[in-house]
Design a protein around this motif. Structure first.
Motif, mmCIF file in Angstrom:
data_model
loop_
_atom_site.group_PDB
_atom_site.id
_atom_site.type_symbol
_atom_site.label_atom_id
_atom_site.label_comp_id
_atom_site.label_asym_id
_atom_site.label_seq_id
_atom_site.Cartn_x
_atom_site.Cartn_y
_atom_site.Cartn_z
ATOM 1 N N GLU A 8 -46.888 -19.690 -19.907
ATOM 2 C CA GLU A 8 -45.840 -20.496 -20.534
ATOM 3 C C GLU A 8 -46.118 -21.993 -20.517
ATOM 4 O OE1 GLU A 8 -42.975 -19.634 -22.276
ATOM 5 O OE2 GLU A 8 -43.922 -17.665 -22.237
ATOM 6 N N TYR A 9 -46.702 -22.478 -19.428
ATOM 7 C CA TYR A 9 -46.880 -23.919 -19.266
ATOM 8 C C TYR A 9 -48.341 -24.361 -19.319
ATOM 9 C CZ TYR A 9 -42.164 -23.155 -17.479
ATOM 10 O OH TYR A 9 -40.864 -22.758 -17.322
ATOM 11 N N GLY A 10 -49.252 -23.399 -19.388
ATOM 12 C CA GLY A 10 -50.667 -23.739 -19.488
ATOM 13 C C GLY A 10 -51.249 -24.369 -18.234
ATOM 14 N N VAL A 11 -50.701 -24.027 -17.077
ATOM 15 C CA VAL A 11 -51.210 -24.566 -15.815
ATOM 16 C C VAL A 11 -52.009 -23.484 -15.098
ATOM 17 C CG1 VAL A 11 -49.305 -26.215 -15.572
ATOM 18 C CG2 VAL A 11 -49.111 -23.953 -14.518
ATOM 19 N N PRO A 12 -52.880 -23.864 -14.177
ATOM 20 C CA PRO A 12 -53.626 -22.857 -13.418
ATOM 21 C C PRO A 12 -52.671 -21.950 -12.632
ATOM 22 C CG PRO A 12 -54.549 -25.043 -13.059
ATOM 23 C CD PRO A 12 -53.262 -25.230 -13.810
ATOM 24 N N PRO A 13 -53.034 -20.688 -12.446
ATOM 25 C CA PRO A 13 -52.167 -19.771 -11.701
ATOM 26 C C PRO A 13 -51.750 -20.295 -10.324
ATOM 27 C CG PRO A 13 -53.891 -18.533 -12.783
ATOM 28 C CD PRO A 13 -54.206 -19.996 -12.990
ATOM 29 N N ILE A 14 -52.628 -21.031 -9.663
ATOM 30 C CA ILE A 14 -52.259 -21.532 -8.342
ATOM 31 C C ILE A 14 -51.067 -22.483 -8.407
ATOM 32 C CG2 ILE A 14 -53.884 -23.450 -8.269
ATOM 33 C CD1 ILE A 14 -54.235 -22.726 -5.253
ATOM 34 N N ALA A 15 -50.929 -23.220 -9.509
ATOM 35 C CA ALA A 15 -49.760 -24.101 -9.666
ATOM 36 C C ALA A 15 -48.493 -23.262 -9.716
ATOM 37 C CB ALA A 15 -49.898 -24.958 -10.920
ATOM 38 N N GLY A 16 -48.549 -22.127 -10.379
ATOM 39 C CA GLY A 16 -47.408 -21.217 -10.413
ATOM 40 C C GLY A 16 -47.116 -20.627 -9.046
ATOM 41 N N ARG A 17 -48.164 -20.327 -8.290
ATOM 42 C CA ARG A 17 -47.955 -19.809 -6.931
ATOM 43 C C ARG A 17 -47.291 -20.864 -6.054
ATOM 44 N NH1 ARG A 17 -53.771 -18.087 -5.519
ATOM 45 N NH2 ARG A 17 -52.932 -17.986 -3.407
ATOM 46 N N ILE A 18 -47.723 -22.108 -6.190
ATOM 47 C CA ILE A 18 -47.116 -23.209 -5.426
ATOM 48 C C ILE A 18 -45.644 -23.337 -5.804
ATOM 49 C CG2 ILE A 18 -47.060 -25.714 -5.111
ATOM 50 C CD1 ILE A 18 -50.155 -25.642 -5.638
ATOM 51 N N LEU A 19 -45.374 -23.381 -7.090
ATOM 52 C CA LEU A 19 -44.004 -23.538 -7.555
ATOM 53 C C LEU A 19 -43.139 -22.371 -7.091
ATOM 54 C CD1 LEU A 19 -42.173 -25.407 -9.164
ATOM 55 C CD2 LEU A 19 -42.848 -24.166 -11.223
ATOM 56 N N GLY A 20 -43.658 -21.166 -7.198
ATOM 57 C CA GLY A 20 -42.920 -19.993 -6.738
ATOM 58 C C GLY A 20 -42.592 -20.076 -5.260
ATOM 59 N N TRP A 21 -43.557 -20.491 -4.459
ATOM 60 C CA TRP A 21 -43.325 -20.619 -3.023
ATOM 61 C C TRP A 21 -42.259 -21.685 -2.745
ATOM 62 C CZ3 TRP A 21 -43.130 -18.425 1.355
ATOM 63 C CH2 TRP A 21 -43.023 -19.167 2.531
ATOM 64 N N LEU A 22 -42.374 -22.818 -3.399
ATOM 65 C CA LEU A 22 -41.418 -23.895 -3.151
ATOM 66 C C LEU A 22 -40.002 -23.535 -3.607
ATOM 67 C CD1 LEU A 22 -43.551 -27.061 -3.948
ATOM 68 C CD2 LEU A 22 -42.758 -26.261 -1.703
ATOM 69 N N MET A 23 -39.876 -22.581 -4.494
ATOM 70 C CA MET A 23 -38.552 -22.153 -4.929
ATOM 71 C C MET A 23 -37.856 -21.280 -3.887
ATOM 72 S SD MET A 23 -39.231 -21.430 -8.958
ATOM 73 C CE MET A 23 -37.569 -20.837 -9.257
ATOM 74 N N ILE A 24 -38.624 -20.627 -3.027
ATOM 75 C CA ILE A 24 -38.013 -19.688 -2.088
ATOM 76 C C ILE A 24 -38.229 -20.034 -0.619
ATOM 77 C CG2 ILE A 24 -38.150 -17.779 -3.739
ATOM 78 C CD1 ILE A 24 -40.557 -16.745 -1.950
ATOM 79 N N CYS A 25 -39.040 -21.012 -0.305
ATOM 80 C CA CYS A 25 -39.403 -21.288 1.086
ATOM 81 C C CYS A 25 -38.242 -21.882 1.886
ATOM 82 C CB CYS A 25 -40.618 -22.210 1.152
ATOM 83 S SG CYS A 25 -40.315 -23.851 0.469
ATOM 84 N N ASP A 26 -38.345 -21.735 3.182
ATOM 85 C CA ASP A 26 -37.358 -22.307 4.093
ATOM 86 C C ASP A 26 -38.115 -22.898 5.270
ATOM 87 O OD1 ASP A 26 -34.822 -22.954 5.040
ATOM 88 O OD2 ASP A 26 -34.708 -21.118 6.250
ATOM 89 N N PRO A 27 -38.017 -24.186 5.485
ATOM 90 C CA PRO A 27 -37.177 -25.169 4.815
ATOM 91 C C PRO A 27 -37.715 -25.487 3.411
ATOM 92 C CG PRO A 27 -38.584 -26.277 6.399
ATOM 93 C CD PRO A 27 -38.825 -24.802 6.563
ATOM 94 N N PRO A 28 -36.870 -26.088 2.571
ATOM 95 C CA PRO A 28 -37.280 -26.353 1.190
ATOM 96 C C PRO A 28 -38.380 -27.398 1.053
ATOM 97 C CG PRO A 28 -35.065 -27.174 1.590
ATOM 98 C CD PRO A 28 -35.477 -26.431 2.816
ATOM 99 N N GLU A 29 -38.567 -28.264 2.039
ATOM 100 C CA GLU A 29 -39.681 -29.218 2.045
ATOM 101 C C GLU A 29 -40.810 -28.624 2.877
ATOM 102 O OE1 GLU A 29 -37.756 -33.621 1.537
ATOM 103 O OE2 GLU A 29 -38.279 -32.988 3.541
ATOM 104 N N GLN A 30 -42.005 -28.617 2.300
ATOM 105 C CA GLN A 30 -43.167 -28.034 2.969
ATOM 106 C C GLN A 30 -44.334 -29.013 2.911
ATOM 107 O OE1 GLN A 30 -43.545 -24.141 3.737
ATOM 108 N NE2 GLN A 30 -41.439 -24.763 4.190
ATOM 109 N N SER A 31 -45.135 -29.008 3.961
ATOM 110 C CA SER A 31 -46.363 -29.812 3.962
ATOM 111 C C SER A 31 -47.432 -29.061 3.176
ATOM 112 C CB SER A 31 -46.837 -30.039 5.389
ATOM 113 O OG SER A 31 -47.310 -28.818 5.942
ATOM 114 N N ALA A 32 -48.475 -29.772 2.808
ATOM 115 C CA ALA A 32 -49.591 -29.135 2.097
ATOM 116 C C ALA A 32 -50.176 -28.001 2.933
ATOM 117 C CB ALA A 32 -50.659 -30.163 1.752
ATOM 118 N N GLY A 33 -50.288 -28.217 4.230
ATOM 119 C CA GLY A 33 -50.807 -27.174 5.115
ATOM 120 C C GLY A 33 -49.929 -25.938 5.129
ATOM 121 N N GLN A 34 -48.634 -26.123 5.164
ATOM 122 C CA GLN A 34 -47.715 -24.990 5.142
ATOM 123 C C GLN A 34 -47.815 -24.224 3.818
ATOM 124 O OE1 GLN A 34 -44.281 -27.529 6.035
ATOM 125 N NE2 GLN A 34 -43.769 -26.146 7.738
#
Length: 141
Positions: A8-34
């Motif tokens: 849909e957005y023409g981004v690499p799959p990993i960008a979608g994985r990042i976005l998906g994780w950030l939509m459901i993670c707890d806490p909502p702010e995550q470090s790059a390492g997390q």
């Protein structure tokens, strides 16, 4: 999410994985390492895609006082931004079809094919313009 964002957005799959994780993670702010640990990505690949997501206004980057680590979170306006970009694309195509109709000559078969496309895109643009915005997050009607 990875494949949806790629298609849909023409981004690499990993960008979608990042976005998906950030939509459901707890806490909502995550470090790059997390984030890297959660989605199984290298930090180098993560850095490239985080830059892509922050520049596209999907994700915002923050720092905390006294810490060198940056934290990432889905931007509160990300979804409205996506819809507004899509709407601008619809309006752009509508305008292009209108220009084409003028060039093709009123009443011609070519103009008629363009008019059909123009009318559909014009309808969608008007529909979005006339529809009230949904309530802000956390507010129920």
């Amino acid at each position: 999410m990875a494949m949806f964002c790629a298609e849909e957005y023409g981004v690499p799959p990993i960008a979608g994985r990042i976005l998906g994780w950030l939509m459901i993670c707890d806490p909502p702010e995550q470090s790059a390492g997390q984030i890297a640990a959660a989605i199984g990505a290298s930090k180098a690949s993560l850095a490239t895609n985080m830059r892509l997501l922050t520049e596209a206004k999907f994700v915002r980057r923050r720092s905390r006082p006294g810490e060198r680590t940056h934290y990432y979170q889905v931007d509160d306006n990300a979804w409205e931004t996506v819809v507004r970009r899509r709407l601008a694309g619809l309006a752009g195509f509508r305008d292009l079809a209108a220009d084409g109709m003028a060039l093709a000559g009123a009443g011609s078969d070519r103009a008629e094919r363009l008019r059909v496309a123009h009318d559909v895109y014009d309808w969608m643009v008007r529909l979005f313009a006339e529809t009230p915005r949904p309530p802000a997050a956390g507010k129920k009607q």
